[in-house]
Design an enzyme around this catalytic site. Structure first.
Site, short mmCIF file in Angstrom:
data_model
loop_
_atom_site.label_atom_id
_atom_site.label_comp_id
_atom_site.label_asym_id
_atom_site.label_seq_id
_atom_site.Cartn_x
_atom_site.Cartn_y
_atom_site.Cartn_z
N GLU A 83 0.92 -1.26 0.20
CA GLU A 83 0.01 -0.04 -0.07
C GLU A 83 0.89 1.28 -0.04
O GLU A 83 2.01 1.22 0.35
CB GLU A 83 -0.88 0.12 1.14
CG GLU A 83 -1.92 -1.10 1.23
CD GLU A 83 -2.51 -1.28 2.53
OE1 GLU A 83 -2.97 -0.13 3.28
OE2 GLU A 83 -2.81 -2.30 2.98
N CYS A 103 5.22 -7.38 7.55
CA CYS A 103 6.20 -6.85 8.28
C CYS A 103 6.33 -8.02 9.51
O CYS A 103 5.60 -8.86 9.60
CB CYS A 103 5.67 -5.71 9.04
SG CYS A 103 6.84 -5.03 10.52
N CYS A 107 3.97 -5.88 15.99
CA CYS A 107 3.14 -5.02 16.84
C CYS A 107 1.77 -5.15 17.14
O CYS A 107 0.94 -5.45 16.08
CB CYS A 107 3.20 -3.55 16.42
SG CYS A 107 5.09 -3.06 16.35
N CYS A 110 -1.27 -3.09 14.77
CA CYS A 110 -0.77 -2.99 13.46
C CYS A 110 -1.40 -4.09 12.56
O CYS A 110 -1.20 -5.23 13.10
CB CYS A 110 0.65 -2.86 13.27
SG CYS A 110 1.08 -2.34 11.78
N GLY A 162 5.72 -2.63 6.56
CA GLY A 162 7.36 -2.85 6.88
C GLY A 162 7.96 -2.01 7.74
O GLY A 162 7.56 -0.90 8.28
N GLU A 163 9.12 -2.88 8.20
CA GLU A 163 10.00 -2.12 9.22
C GLU A 163 11.30 -1.51 8.08
O GLU A 163 12.22 -2.55 7.85
CB GLU A 163 10.40 -2.88 10.15
CG GLU A 163 11.86 -2.31 11.28
CD GLU A 163 11.53 -0.97 11.58
OE1 GLU A 163 10.41 -0.51 12.24
OE2 GLU A 163 12.65 -0.48 11.34
N SER A 194 10.55 6.16 9.59
CA SER A 194 10.01 5.34 10.89
C SER A 194 10.37 4.16 11.28
O SER A 194 10.50 3.24 10.36
CB SER A 194 8.37 5.69 10.77
OG SER A 194 7.99 5.23 11.75
N SER A 217 8.80 4.99 16.75
CA SER A 217 7.34 4.52 17.04
C SER A 217 7.64 4.22 18.43
O SER A 217 7.90 2.99 18.82
CB SER A 217 6.89 3.18 16.47
OG SER A 217 6.66 3.73 15.17
N HIS A 219 5.07 4.77 21.25
CA HIS A 219 3.79 4.16 21.93
C HIS A 219 3.66 3.85 23.30
O HIS A 219 2.67 3.07 23.70
CB HIS A 219 3.46 2.97 20.94
CG HIS A 219 3.38 3.27 19.45
ND1 HIS A 219 2.83 4.40 18.94
CD2 HIS A 219 3.54 2.61 18.41
CE1 HIS A 219 3.30 4.29 17.80
NE2 HIS A 219 3.51 3.39 17.23
N CYS A 336 -2.22 1.85 7.51
CA CYS A 336 -1.34 0.77 7.06
C CYS A 336 -1.86 -0.75 7.09
O CYS A 336 -2.28 -0.91 8.18
CB CYS A 336 0.11 0.90 7.57
SG CYS A 336 0.46 0.87 9.14
N1 SAH Z 1 7.96 -0.25 11.17
C1 SAH Z 1 7.82 1.20 11.10
C2 SAH Z 1 7.33 1.89 9.96
C3 SAH Z 1 5.75 1.58 10.05
S1 SAH Z 1 5.16 3.27 9.94
C4 SAH Z 1 7.47 1.65 12.58
O1 SAH Z 1 7.17 0.79 13.38
O2 SAH Z 1 7.58 2.98 12.88
C5 SAH Z 1 3.33 3.17 10.36
C6 SAH Z 1 3.19 3.93 12.03
O3 SAH Z 1 1.98 3.74 12.17
C7 SAH Z 1 4.03 3.41 13.14
O4 SAH Z 1 4.26 4.45 14.08
C8 SAH Z 1 3.17 2.34 13.66
O5 SAH Z 1 3.34 2.05 14.82
C9 SAH Z 1 1.75 2.98 13.56
N2 SAH Z 1 0.64 2.18 13.62
C10 SAH Z 1 0.46 0.95 13.32
N3 SAH Z 1 -0.79 0.51 13.33
C11 SAH Z 1 -1.62 1.56 13.88
C12 SAH Z 1 -2.64 1.70 14.44
N4 SAH Z 1 -3.65 0.58 14.28
N5 SAH Z 1 -3.15 2.93 14.87
C13 SAH Z 1 -2.25 3.91 14.80
N6 SAH Z 1 -0.99 3.97 14.52
C14 SAH Z 1 -0.80 2.48 13.88
#
Ligand code: SAH
Length: 348
Positions: A83, A103, A107, A110, A162-163, A194, A217, A219, A336
């Site tokens: 996407e 990925c 998490c 996600c 993806g990471e 990110s 990230s 969180h 995502c």
């Molecule tokens: N793997 C990288 C890149 C993904 S970026 C990372 O973890 O940063 C996508 C961002 O959206 C990340 O900050 C991720 O934690 C966040 N994300 C994923 N699922 C989400 C959700 N359901 N609600 C809000 N943020 C979310």
């Protein structure tokens, strides 16, 4: 391919070296073989059999009725799809791209990670996502204004599925392609990467001399809460992550952005805001608050506007720079992993 690799490759095809530069320019303008008009017709026909100039196609697009944000489902040459999200801001068009199919970070909130990681994207495929979006913008531009006037992607965020730091080499190659003089020339100052916090790779990135904005990230305000939702927190502690961020800031002179998705009953209390502030104090950073986007396969909750505001005020009271991230494309599964999942589900 880099210009040097492409020049080597054209030589293996029995062509003079300057063809490498020509083909590089065309590819980065979004052209496929038939459009490369300074190559002879015979040469174009020969090439079309042996290589793919534009590996990424738009399989599906959805335009938000709320803000014009476009969600793409891109298809890759092997049939996989990823996407991307195109957002229009006052400063230009920003494209959120994917760096892996799926990925493997796991998490809990996600959608991208639900079925693990299928494979890494190549640098060419990441670039291809931008070129596909540029083609889309060109086709949507009012007729008669010419190619030069068509809008293009000016900002890129590596925040799709993806990471990025788990696909380190291809991501670095991609970033270097962006600033090639004969390429699409997107300034790395307009690029954000990110990560969920892969500490050794964050340190390596700091040494690459690539002025991208690092987003992390987070969180959570502490390791205990972080471990509940992010498996990577079992490998690296917040102290190690923040130390790597300080190193990044020292090396690049750029502030780091922390992403913080608020979830009811997990990480959204005012005490937690204060705990977070205590850890970030004195750091050149900014916190981006995002109300957690509920993913139906996951049991994590979002938060009310009131909770976001309280958390934001608590951070501000501690003199931490923070904003609530504007949500875009809420009606088109902008977050995502969601569109790919619904499409895969329909097709099986
Ligand atoms: N793997 C990288 C890149 C993904 S970026 C990372 O973890 O940063 C996508 C961002 O959206 C990340 O900050 C991720 O934690 C966040 N994300 C994923 N699922 C989400 C959700 N359901 N609600 C809000 N943020 C979310």
């Amino acid at each position: 391919m880099t210009p040097a690799e492409l020049t080597e490759w054209v030589k293996t095809q029995g062509l003079p070296a300057f063809r490498g530069k020509q083909i590089f320019q065309w590819i980065h303008r979004g052209a496929d073989w038939p459009e490369m008009t300074n190559l002879s017709a015979a040469l174009r026909a020969q090439m079309s059999d042996i290589a793919i100039a534009q590996p990424v196609r738009i399989q599906l697009e959805r335009v938000s009725q709320l803000d014009g944000t476009v969600k793409f489902l891109f298809s890759l040459p092997d049939g996989n799809c990823v996407e991307g999200v195109l957002m229009h801001y006052h400063y230009g068009y920003s494209l959120c791209i994917s760096t892996q199919v799926g990925c493997r970070m796991g998490c809990k909130f996600c959608a991208s990670t639900l079925e693990g990681c299928v494979r890494n994207l190549t640098a060419g495929e990441m670039l291809g996502e931008i070129l596909a979006a540029n083609r889309y913008l060109r086709e949507k531009a009012p007729a008669g204004e010419g190619e030069a006037a068509a809008p293009r992607v000016s900002h890129v965020v590596l925040m799709g599925s993806g990471e990025p730091l788990d696909n380190y080499d291809q991501v670095m190659k991609f970033l270097r392609l962006l600033r090639e003089p004969e390429g699409i020339q997107i300034s790395l100052r307009n690029v954000s990467l990110s990560t969920c916090g892969l500490v050794p790779e964050m340190r390596r990135l700091a040494e690459e001399d690539l002025p991208v904005t690092l987003c992390v990230s987070l969180h959570a305000p502490n390791d205990e809460i972080r471990r509940r939702t992010m498996p990577i927190a079992n490998r690296y502690s917040m102290a190690e992550i923040l130390e790597a961020c300080r190193y990044y800031i020292a090396k690049t002179g750029r502030r780091v952005i922390f992403e913080y998705a608020l979830s009811d009953g997990v990480n959204s209390g005012e005490d937690q805001a204060r705990e977070l502030a205590g850890k970030l104090r004195g750091m050149q950073c900014h916190v981006n608050l995002i109300p957690l986007n509920v993913v139906k396969e996951r049991d994590m909750k979002g938060v009310s506007e009131k909770t976001v505001t309280r958390f934001l005020r608590a951070l501000e009271a501690e003199h931490i720079s923070a904003t609530r991230r504007r949500e875009m494309g809420d009606d088109i599964e902008g977050a995502c992993g969601q569109l790919r999942r619904t499409t895969l589900a329909k097709n099986t």
